[in-house]
Structure formats: structure tokens, C-alpha cells
Design a protein around this motif. Structure first.
Motif, short mmCIF file in Angstrom:
data_model
loop_
_atom_site.label_atom_id
_atom_site.label_comp_id
_atom_site.label_asym_id
_atom_site.label_seq_id
_atom_site.Cartn_x
_atom_site.Cartn_y
_atom_site.Cartn_z
N ASN A 176 -40.26 -20.49 -21.12
CA ASN A 176 -39.85 -21.15 -22.37
C ASN A 176 -38.38 -20.89 -22.65
OD1 ASN A 176 -42.26 -22.41 -23.12
ND2 ASN A 176 -43.06 -20.56 -24.08
N ARG A 177 -37.93 -19.66 -22.38
CA ARG A 177 -36.52 -19.34 -22.57
C ARG A 177 -35.64 -20.19 -21.65
NH1 ARG A 177 -32.38 -17.24 -20.58
NH2 ARG A 177 -33.45 -16.92 -18.59
N ILE A 178 -36.07 -20.37 -20.41
CA ILE A 178 -35.32 -21.20 -19.46
C ILE A 178 -35.23 -22.64 -19.95
CG2 ILE A 178 -35.35 -22.15 -17.10
CD1 ILE A 178 -36.67 -19.47 -16.24
N ARG A 179 -36.35 -23.17 -20.43
CA ARG A 179 -36.35 -24.55 -20.94
C ARG A 179 -35.38 -24.71 -22.11
NH1 ARG A 179 -42.36 -23.60 -20.64
NH2 ARG A 179 -42.98 -24.39 -18.58
N GLN A 180 -35.29 -23.69 -22.95
CA GLN A 180 -34.41 -23.75 -24.10
C GLN A 180 -32.94 -23.60 -23.73
OE1 GLN A 180 -35.97 -20.68 -26.64
NE2 GLN A 180 -37.92 -21.76 -26.97
N HIS A 181 -32.66 -23.19 -22.50
CA HIS A 181 -31.28 -23.00 -22.02
C HIS A 181 -30.97 -24.00 -20.91
CE1 HIS A 181 -31.83 -19.19 -24.19
NE2 HIS A 181 -30.52 -19.12 -24.26
N TYR A 182 -31.34 -25.25 -21.13
CA TYR A 182 -30.99 -26.36 -20.24
C TYR A 182 -31.51 -26.18 -18.82
CZ TYR A 182 -27.80 -27.03 -24.15
OH TYR A 182 -27.27 -27.18 -25.41
N GLY A 183 -32.56 -25.40 -18.64
CA GLY A 183 -33.13 -25.21 -17.31
C GLY A 183 -32.48 -24.12 -16.51
N LEU A 184 -31.59 -23.33 -17.10
CA LEU A 184 -30.91 -22.25 -16.39
C LEU A 184 -31.78 -20.99 -16.39
CD1 LEU A 184 -27.28 -22.72 -17.68
CD2 LEU A 184 -27.99 -22.77 -15.28
N SER A 185 -31.94 -20.41 -15.20
CA SER A 185 -32.71 -19.19 -15.03
C SER A 185 -31.78 -18.09 -14.54
CB SER A 185 -33.84 -19.42 -14.01
OG SER A 185 -34.53 -18.24 -13.74
N ILE A 186 -31.65 -17.02 -15.33
CA ILE A 186 -30.73 -15.93 -15.00
C ILE A 186 -31.51 -14.64 -14.83
CG2 ILE A 186 -28.76 -14.56 -15.80
CD1 ILE A 186 -27.75 -16.99 -17.28
N ASP A 187 -31.28 -13.97 -13.70
CA ASP A 187 -31.90 -12.68 -13.41
C ASP A 187 -30.77 -11.67 -13.23
OD1 ASP A 187 -33.22 -10.45 -12.45
OD2 ASP A 187 -34.68 -11.62 -11.31
N ARG A 188 -30.57 -10.80 -14.22
CA ARG A 188 -29.44 -9.87 -14.20
C ARG A 188 -29.77 -8.55 -13.52
NH1 ARG A 188 -29.56 -12.31 -19.14
NH2 ARG A 188 -27.70 -13.48 -19.78
N SER A 189 -31.05 -8.28 -13.28
CA SER A 189 -31.41 -6.97 -12.74
C SER A 189 -32.03 -7.03 -11.36
CB SER A 189 -32.39 -6.28 -13.70
OG SER A 189 -33.63 -6.96 -13.71
N GLY A 190 -32.75 -8.12 -11.05
CA GLY A 190 -33.47 -8.19 -9.78
C GLY A 190 -34.69 -7.30 -9.76
N ARG A 191 -35.03 -6.70 -10.92
CA ARG A 191 -36.12 -5.71 -10.97
C ARG A 191 -37.47 -6.33 -10.65
NH1 ARG A 191 -39.53 -4.10 -15.01
NH2 ARG A 191 -38.48 -5.48 -16.52
N ARG A 192 -37.68 -7.56 -11.15
CA ARG A 192 -38.99 -8.21 -10.95
C ARG A 192 -38.86 -9.35 -9.95
NH1 ARG A 192 -41.66 -8.77 -16.87
NH2 ARG A 192 -39.76 -9.92 -17.35
N SER A 193 -38.03 -9.17 -8.94
CA SER A 193 -37.83 -10.21 -7.93
C SER A 193 -37.63 -9.53 -6.58
CB SER A 193 -36.62 -11.07 -8.28
OG SER A 193 -35.42 -10.31 -8.19
N MET A 194 -37.01 -10.24 -5.64
CA MET A 194 -36.71 -9.67 -4.33
C MET A 194 -35.46 -8.80 -4.39
SD MET A 194 -37.30 -13.06 -1.98
CE MET A 194 -36.81 -12.25 -0.45
N GLY A 195 -35.04 -8.44 -5.58
CA GLY A 195 -33.80 -7.69 -5.73
C GLY A 195 -32.58 -8.59 -5.82
#
Length: 273
Positions: A176-195
Motif C-alpha cells: 500500500n505504501r508503494i502504491r501511494q508513492h507512484y509505484g516506487l519500492s525502496i529497500d534501505r536495509s536489505g534486511r528482509r531481502s537478498m541483502g
């Protein structure tokens, strides 16, 4: 002698010069030189048989036509169109650029462009991970409805019970946050991803997310927000080249070309396996 039904069907299918072509009835009749009523009747039959599909932007190649010869697994056109834009984004930022697509509950990496830093990232062309793991995958999920997201990744997230760092409510909150920001997805930590510290956005076609572009900096000290507009512009340029009909429709509606579809309608997830 009038052309046979098979010949007329072939004329219509040949009118779609690219896998991503979208044509309306008038354009099909003009290209095939068939009477409008005849073209309309055959188009209806081809849609019913899944040779074509029909949406808000007109007719396009359907499941049967796209599957011929490659079982629907060919991303060659997407990669060809996207490649110069990915290189330009890399040259302007000096960062690693990924191109990816959805494959069921997975995100599969189709391309990876970057300098020496690229080798330090865990991602690789042909590799895959959970669709919710990275900014590119989450950008694509955000271009779907919540119900579609549940169908796609809900079972996997529930099965892992938070082991991958996400619960389903948390994921929906992030989408929902991504939708509210024009479709932009930002991951600043990489903690819950592949880093992967990254910023991503979806390439949106007539029926939903086709792929995503993800930009990865060499460190978390880089202000990702500064580069977010470049990522968003890159995805829109790729989408507009693949689907010029989107620009035409946006002009008719007085809207912005390439704007993401974030809810409702039919979706088509690219399948690679």
C-alpha cells in the motif's frame, strides 16, 4: 476465390507484428483488408479460443499464440527493448541495474548490468527468489490487487510463518505504501531481502506488471530517494516503447502516460517455467 477461414484467421494473427502489439478493430480491418464485420466475427472466435485476448487497449496475442514454439517462456522482446534503457540508467548512476519478471510466486532476474560491484551482489541472471523479497518484486506485486497478491504469494508466506521476514499483513502494508508513492519500492536495509539495498519500480503493460527495474547502490550511504525518479522514468520509457497504445489511451483520457495500473482488471504474469 475468396480466402478460406484459415487464411483469414492467419491474416489477422499476422497483423500482430510483435508479441506486445495491441490493435483495435479498425486497425485489424485496415491491416488485413477484411470487411469490418468479418474481422469482428473472426476476432471474437479467436478470443474465445485463446489465440487472442481483448482488453481496454484492444486485441493482443493470447495464451495459445504466445505459447507457440517457446511455451510462453520467451522474454527476448522485453530484454531487447529494455537493454538500452538499463545501460543508460547504469551510465547515469554508476550503480547495478536489474531487470526482473514475475514467475508465479517468484521473481526471476532477466538481466543484470553493472561494473565491478555487480559481482559482489548475490543476484544473477536466471536466478530467482521470492517475489516479495526485493524492491523490484514488491513493486510488481504492488501493481496487482490485494486479492491477486494473496493468490500469488499468500500460501508461501503463511507456510514460512515469518521465516523470510514478512507476514502477509506486513507485506500488504508495504505494498500500500508503494502504491501511494507512484509505484516506487525502496529497500534501505536489505534486511528482509537478498541483502540488496535498492530502489525498484514496475514496468506496467495493458494488463498489469510485465517486469521491474531495480537499481542497487554500492552502500547504504547512498540517498536512494535522489535516484528514484530515474528508475521510475526508465520503467515508463520501456513500457511506452513496448506498449505505445498506453500513451494513446492516456492522451484520450487526459492522463499521464505509463501510469501504473494498481488495482482491478485482468493481470497477466509472465511465466518462465
Amino acid at each position: 476465390m475468396p480466402p478460406s477461414m484459415v487464411e483469414r484467421m492467419t491474416l489477422i494473427l499476422d497483423a500482430f507484428e510483435r508479441r506486445s502489439s495491441r490493435l483495435n478493430l479498425e486497425e485489424v480491418a485496415q491491416r488485413t483488408r477484411l470487411p469490418r464485420s468479418t474481422a469482428h466475427r473472426i476476432l471474437d472466435q479467436l478470443v474465445k479460443l485463446d489465440w487472442l485476448d481483448h482488453g481496454s487497449l484492444g486485441y493482443g496475442l493470447g495464451r495459445r499464440a504466445l505459447g507457440f514454439g517457446d511455451s510462453g517462456n520467451n522474454h527476448a522482446e522485453l530484454r531487447s527493448v529494455a537493454n538500452p534503457y538499463l545501460h543508460e540508467l547504469h551510465m547515469r548512476t554508476g550503480m547495478v541495474v536489474h531487470l526482473s519478471a514475475l514467475d508465479g510466486a517468484d521473481e526471476i532476474f532477466l538481466d543484470k548490468i553493472g561494473g565491478r560491484f555487480a559481482g559482489k551482489l548475490a543476484s544473477k541472471v536466471g536466478g530467482r527468489c521470492g517475489a516479495h523479497w526485493n524492491s523490484g518484486g514488491r513493486a510488481m506485486l504492488a501493481a496487482l490487487t490485494p486479492e491477486e497478491v494473496d493468490d500469488l504469494v499468500g500460501e508461501r508466506i503463511r507456510a514460512h510463518r515469518g521465516e523470510e521476514g514478512w507476514s502477509l499483513p506486513e507485506l500488504h502494508q508495504e505494498l500500500n505504501r508503494i502504491r501511494q508513492h507512484y509505484g516506487l519500492s525502496i529497500d534501505r536495509s536489505g534486511r528482509r531481502s537478498m541483502g540488496l539495498i535498492s530502489v525498484g519500480a514496475a514496468i506496467v503493460g495493458p494488463e498489469g506488471p510485465e517486469a521491474a527495474v531495480c537499481l542497487c547502490p554500492p552502500s547504504n550511504a547512498v540517498p536512494l530517494e535522489r535516484y528514484a525518479p530515474l528508475v521510475l522514468a526508465t520503467t515508463r520509457e520501456i513500457s511506452n516503447e513496448m506498449y505505445p497504445e498506453l500513451q494513446r489511451l492516456a492522451g484520450q483520457r487526459g492522463g499521464r502516460s505509463g501510469a501504473p495500473r494498481v488495482a482491478g482488471g485482468h493481470r497477466r504474469v509472465l511465466r518462465t517455467a
